[in-house]
Design an enzyme around this catalytic site. Structure first.
Site, PDB file in Angstrom:
ATOM      1  N   GLY A  21      -2.290  34.915  50.297  1.00 50.35           N
ATOM      2  CA  GLY A  21      -1.569  35.255  49.256  1.00 50.35           C
ATOM      3  C   GLY A  21      -0.875  36.536  49.197  1.00 50.35           C
ATOM      4  O   GLY A  21      -1.601  37.656  49.791  1.00 50.35           O
ATOM      5  N   ALA A  24       3.454  39.901  43.346  1.00 50.49           N
ATOM      6  CA  ALA A  24       4.213  41.128  42.955  1.00 50.49           C
ATOM      7  C   ALA A  24       3.109  42.199  42.865  1.00 50.49           C
ATOM      8  O   ALA A  24       3.470  43.342  42.932  1.00 50.49           O
ATOM      9  CB  ALA A  24       4.697  40.638  41.420  1.00 50.49           C
ATOM     10  N   SER A  27      -1.960  41.693  47.560  1.00 51.75           N
ATOM     11  CA  SER A  27      -2.232  40.532  48.451  1.00 51.75           C
ATOM     12  C   SER A  27      -3.607  39.842  48.195  1.00 51.75           C
ATOM     13  O   SER A  27      -4.584  40.612  47.734  1.00 51.75           O
ATOM     14  CB  SER A  27      -2.146  41.170  49.836  1.00 51.75           C
ATOM     15  N   ALA A  28      -3.727  38.777  48.688  1.00 51.31           N
ATOM     16  CA  ALA A  28      -5.139  38.073  48.546  1.00 51.31           C
ATOM     17  C   ALA A  28      -5.547  37.772  50.138  1.00 51.31           C
ATOM     18  O   ALA A  28      -4.551  37.296  51.015  1.00 51.31           O
ATOM     19  CB  ALA A  28      -5.165  36.779  47.726  1.00 51.31           C
ATOM     20  N   LYS A  43      -9.062  40.474  46.908  1.00 52.11           N
ATOM     21  CA  LYS A  43      -7.729  40.599  46.470  1.00 52.11           C
ATOM     22  C   LYS A  43      -7.483  42.269  46.222  1.00 52.11           C
ATOM     23  O   LYS A  43      -8.408  43.103  45.751  1.00 52.11           O
ATOM     24  CB  LYS A  43      -7.537  39.976  44.952  1.00 52.11           C
ATOM     25  N   ASP A 139      -4.071  36.012  31.399  1.00 47.93           N
ATOM     26  CA  ASP A 139      -3.120  35.450  32.513  1.00 47.93           C
ATOM     27  C   ASP A 139      -3.802  34.099  32.926  1.00 47.93           C
ATOM     28  O   ASP A 139      -3.997  33.464  33.937  1.00 47.93           O
ATOM     29  CB  ASP A 139      -3.150  36.271  33.748  1.00 47.93           C
TER      30      ASP A 139
HETATM   31  N1  LIG Z   1     -11.234  32.691  44.582  1.00 47.55           N
HETATM   32  C1  LIG Z   1     -10.529  31.863  45.231  1.00 47.55           C
HETATM   33  N2  LIG Z   1     -10.791  30.757  46.007  1.00 47.55           N
HETATM   34  C2  LIG Z   1      -9.949  30.121  46.718  1.00 47.55           C
HETATM   35  N3  LIG Z   1      -8.631  30.300  46.732  1.00 47.55           N
HETATM   36  C3  LIG Z   1      -8.275  31.617  46.155  1.00 47.55           C
HETATM   37  C4  LIG Z   1      -8.986  32.157  45.246  1.00 47.55           C
HETATM   38  N4  LIG Z   1      -8.503  33.168  44.746  1.00 47.55           N
HETATM   39  C5  LIG Z   1      -7.048  32.913  45.208  1.00 47.55           C
HETATM   40  N5  LIG Z   1      -7.065  32.005  45.777  1.00 47.55           N
HETATM   41  C6  LIG Z   1      -5.746  31.458  46.627  1.00 47.55           C
HETATM   42  O1  LIG Z   1      -5.203  32.475  47.170  1.00 47.55           O
HETATM   43  C7  LIG Z   1      -3.766  32.569  47.164  1.00 47.55           C
HETATM   44  C8  LIG Z   1      -3.263  33.831  46.580  1.00 47.55           C
HETATM   45  O2  LIG Z   1      -3.843  33.744  45.196  1.00 47.55           O
HETATM   46  P1  LIG Z   1      -3.371  35.097  44.120  1.00 47.55           P
HETATM   47  O3  LIG Z   1      -4.243  34.923  43.055  1.00 47.55           O
HETATM   48  O4  LIG Z   1      -3.144  36.526  44.941  1.00 47.55           O
HETATM   49  O5  LIG Z   1      -2.003  34.705  44.068  1.00 47.55           O
HETATM   50  P2  LIG Z   1      -1.236  33.560  43.178  1.00 47.55           P
HETATM   51  O6  LIG Z   1      -2.072  32.851  42.261  1.00 47.55           O
HETATM   52  O7  LIG Z   1      -0.140  33.072  43.945  1.00 47.55           O
HETATM   53  O8  LIG Z   1      -0.479  34.650  42.178  1.00 47.55           O
HETATM   54  P3  LIG Z   1      -0.600  35.366  40.782  1.00 47.55           P
HETATM   55  O9  LIG Z   1      -2.153  35.203  40.414  1.00 47.55           O
HETATM   56  O10 LIG Z   1      -0.655  36.700  41.046  1.00 47.55           O
HETATM   57  O11 LIG Z   1       0.398  34.943  40.014  1.00 47.55           O
HETATM   58  C9  LIG Z   1      -3.501  31.111  46.099  1.00 47.55           C
HETATM   59  O12 LIG Z   1      -3.119  30.153  46.981  1.00 47.55           O
HETATM   60  C10 LIG Z   1      -4.917  31.166  45.510  1.00 47.55           C
HETATM   61  O13 LIG Z   1      -5.005  29.608  45.176  1.00 47.55           O
END
Ligand SMILES: Nc1ncnc2c1ncn2[C@@H]1O[C@H](COP(=O)(O)OP(=O)(O)OP(=O)(O)O)[C@@H](O)[C@H]1O
Length: 570
Positions: A21, A24, A27-28, A43, A139
């Site tokens: 991901g 804004a 990155s993840a 993250k 959030d």
């Molecule tokens: N703990 C987790 N386990 C599995 N997938 C995850 C986990 N955390 C995040 N993801 C996945 O990683 C992706 C990116 O997550 P991230 O939280 O950075 O972005 P987002 O949810 O798209 O944006 P935001 O939360 O900033 O609005 C998403 O598809 C989310 O489902």
């Protein structure tokens, strides 16, 4: 959690598998712990404020997140500040993905009532855990709700919003306007009840597969949020579930229940019992006083209610044996007022569905929960009225058949002989659309179990519809509706006033629920089922005229109340 060299070492413990991901705020990445050989999500959140003070705050926040642990929140594994420019947080990886994706992938196939209730319970446990630890999520949205491979909830990204600066947060709110709560629009600080609002929005979306608030333009959306005007939820869900979701979306934050109040709702008890933390604090029922006679009376009613006492003998002349289906239905939809191991009478302590006058502990960003306030939660009187449209698909003999079953029952009311005459009779009607018709009239015992309420009216309607085996149900398959509760805190009103008020409220609710159901059946042109629902009020049973007279009389004979004393059920 260290900066500099320490943070590099921490980061080296992980191997980045892929970027999952980019938002804004950063990155993840999906990462693999080199020693554990286990997957995590890392993250990296950019710090917009580079000051030492803000970095200290970031560390404090991370320490707080690290200190929290609950079965329903995403596990925290590691965290550090990376060369002073970003915060890295490593959390458990949830194989089931996030709820927003789950909804998208379902492509309109609604989730079953059981599944939605399980998720709601687990989310409430997660939110209650955060709030009890004085942490706001800030959030809450479907993309921050994750699922394990076993389909259990893990709430993620809590507390992170605090790390973001106000402008970023403001823009993120603008970016996801469907989750804006009325208090944010009114410039009131975000509090615990704002999390409840957001959870309500998520639950609506999980149930309906569309946002709770939708409008062609921003002004329209703001108007809808400000009026808390939500679209109807799919009819497959019970009115109990719909009521729970709706009360999270009350405009006034003070009128929204807390997570722990919601968890005490009878409708969630079976899901709570199946959860990892079936804490007694969420029980809707509490040890009662020592009135032995009263306990015996209620015990007898209960035994009668669940069929432990021979109904024919108890009901006397004119009673007709109830069908096995009815017994099963009653047992399935009843919460025992007794602790079955100690035989102790318990008292229902439901959420105040309409007018909980609590000070929102979250009216400032993070504030101390008032322990006395918690105490007060335990002191609500209650009475229950229900219109249940219960799923009976489990019964093999009913497989694939449609039908309507209605039970009207009432406890005796000493003040009103006419109501006793009409409502002491319980009516059961089975109207099988496919084949055989089977009508029985039967006296039924009271269902309410509040020691203070002498008078209660319960209307319980069960409806069988064809339901598939699939967990995800398309269209109408099952409904289990409603336990409407009128409650009041001790001391706010005189006891007599409240008794009368509850009585009126029950009757009004009974009538309202019945009319709602009839209107719904009529709208869906399910005329045979409608006939089944109305049959008990026909000539041979309780006439609608008598019922109307009785209701009018009872409504006219009640004392008048000031508007501030009336807790209206919506
Ligand atoms: N703990 C987790 N386990 C599995 N997938 C995850 C986990 N955390 C995040 N993801 C996945 O990683 C992706 C990116 O997550 P991230 O939280 O950075 O972005 P987002 O949810 O798209 O944006 P935001 O939360 O900033 O609005 C998403 O598809 C989310 O489902």
């Amino acid at each position: 959690m260290e900066g500099g060299r320490g943070s590099e070492e921490q980061e080296e413990a992980y191997e980045v598998e892929e970027q999952i991901g980019r938002g804004a705020f950063g990155s993840a990445f999906l990462v693999l712990h080199k020693v554990e050989r286990k997957r995590y999500v890392m993250k990296r959140i950019r710090l917009t404020k580079q000051t030492e003070k803000f970095q200290r705050t970031a560390y404090q926040e991370m320490a707080l997140i690290a200190s929290l642990s609950s079965p329903y929140i995403v596990e925290y594994r590691d965290g550090w500040v990376d060369k002073g420019s970003s915060v890295c947080i490593v959390t458990g990886y949830c194989e089931g993905g996030d709820m927003a994706n789950k909804i998208k992938k379902a492509r309109g196939m609604l989730f079953s009532e059981e599944r939605v209730c399980k998720w709601l319970t687990q989310l409430l446990l997660a939110v209650d855990y955060l709030h009890s630890n004085r942490v706001l999520h800030r959030d809450l949205k479907c993309s921050n709700i994750f699922l394990t491979k076993d389909d259990d909830i893990r709430l993620g990204d809590f507390g992170l919003a605090k790390l973001l600066n106000a402008e970023d947060l403001a823009s993120s709110v603008v970016g996801t306007p469907k989750y804006m709560c009325p208090e944010i629009l009114a410039d009131i600080p975000y509090g615990y009840k704002s999390d409840i609002w957001s959870l309500g929005c998520c639950m609506f979306e999980i149930a309906a597969h569309r946002p709770a608030f939708r409008a062609p333009d921003m002004q329209g959306l703001i108007n809808k949020i400000n009026r808390s005007s939500i679209a109807p939820m799919p009819t497959i869900y019970s009115s109990s579930l719909k009521r729970l979701i709706k009360c999270m979306l009350r405009k006034n934050p003070e009128h929204r229940p807390t997570a722990s109040e919601l968890l005490r709702d009878p409708h969630l008890q079976q899901y709570l019992a199946a959860s990892w933390t079936p804490s007694p604090q969420y029980l809707p029922i509490k040890p009662n006083n020592n009135n032995i006679q009263e306990k015996q009376r209620i015990r007898r009613s209960w035994d009668f209610h669940v069929g432990r006492i021979n109904r024919d003998a108890e009901a006397g002349e004119g009673a007709v044996r109830q069908s096995e289906n009815f017994d099963q239905l009653v047992r399935k939809n009843s919460v025992s007022p007794f602790n079955e191991s100690t035989n102790e009478l318990l008292e229902i302590d439901p959420i105040n569905h309409d007018e909980i006058k609590r000070i929102d502990p979250g009216s400032s960003n993070i504030s101390v929960l008032d322990p006395e306030d918690k105490e007060k939660d335990n002191h609500y009187d209650s009475c229950i009225l229900s219109v249940d449209i219960a799923d009976e698909k489990e019964k093999p003999e009913d497989n694939g058949r449609n039908g309507v079953k209605m039970v009207v029952a009432s406890d005796t009311t000493k003040q009103n002989e006419e109501s006793e005459r009409i409502f002491k009779s319980s009516l059961e009607v089975e109207n099988n659309i496919v084949g055989s018709k089977d009508e029985e009239t039967q006296c039924a015992p009271p269902v309410t179990c509040n020691k203070k309420e002498e008078d209660s009216v319960t209307i319980s309607v069960s409806k069988r519809t064809k339901a598939g085996d699939s967990d995800e149900i398309a269209g109408v398959a099952e409904e289990t509706s409603s336990i409407s509760t009128v409650t009041h805190p001790h001391g706010e009103n005189t006891h007599g006033d409240w008794e009368s008020l509850n009585l009126i409220q029950q009757r009004a609710n009974a009538l309202e629920s019945l009319l709602e159901l009839c209107a719904q059946l009529l709208q869906q042109e399910r005329l045979e089922e409608l006939a089944g629902v109305l049959r008990p009020f026909g000539e041979e049973a309780v006439s609608s005229r008598e019922t109307a007279i009785w209701l009018t009389k009872s409504l006219m004979s009640v004392p008048k109340f000031g508007s501030d004393q009336v807790a209206l059920h919506k």
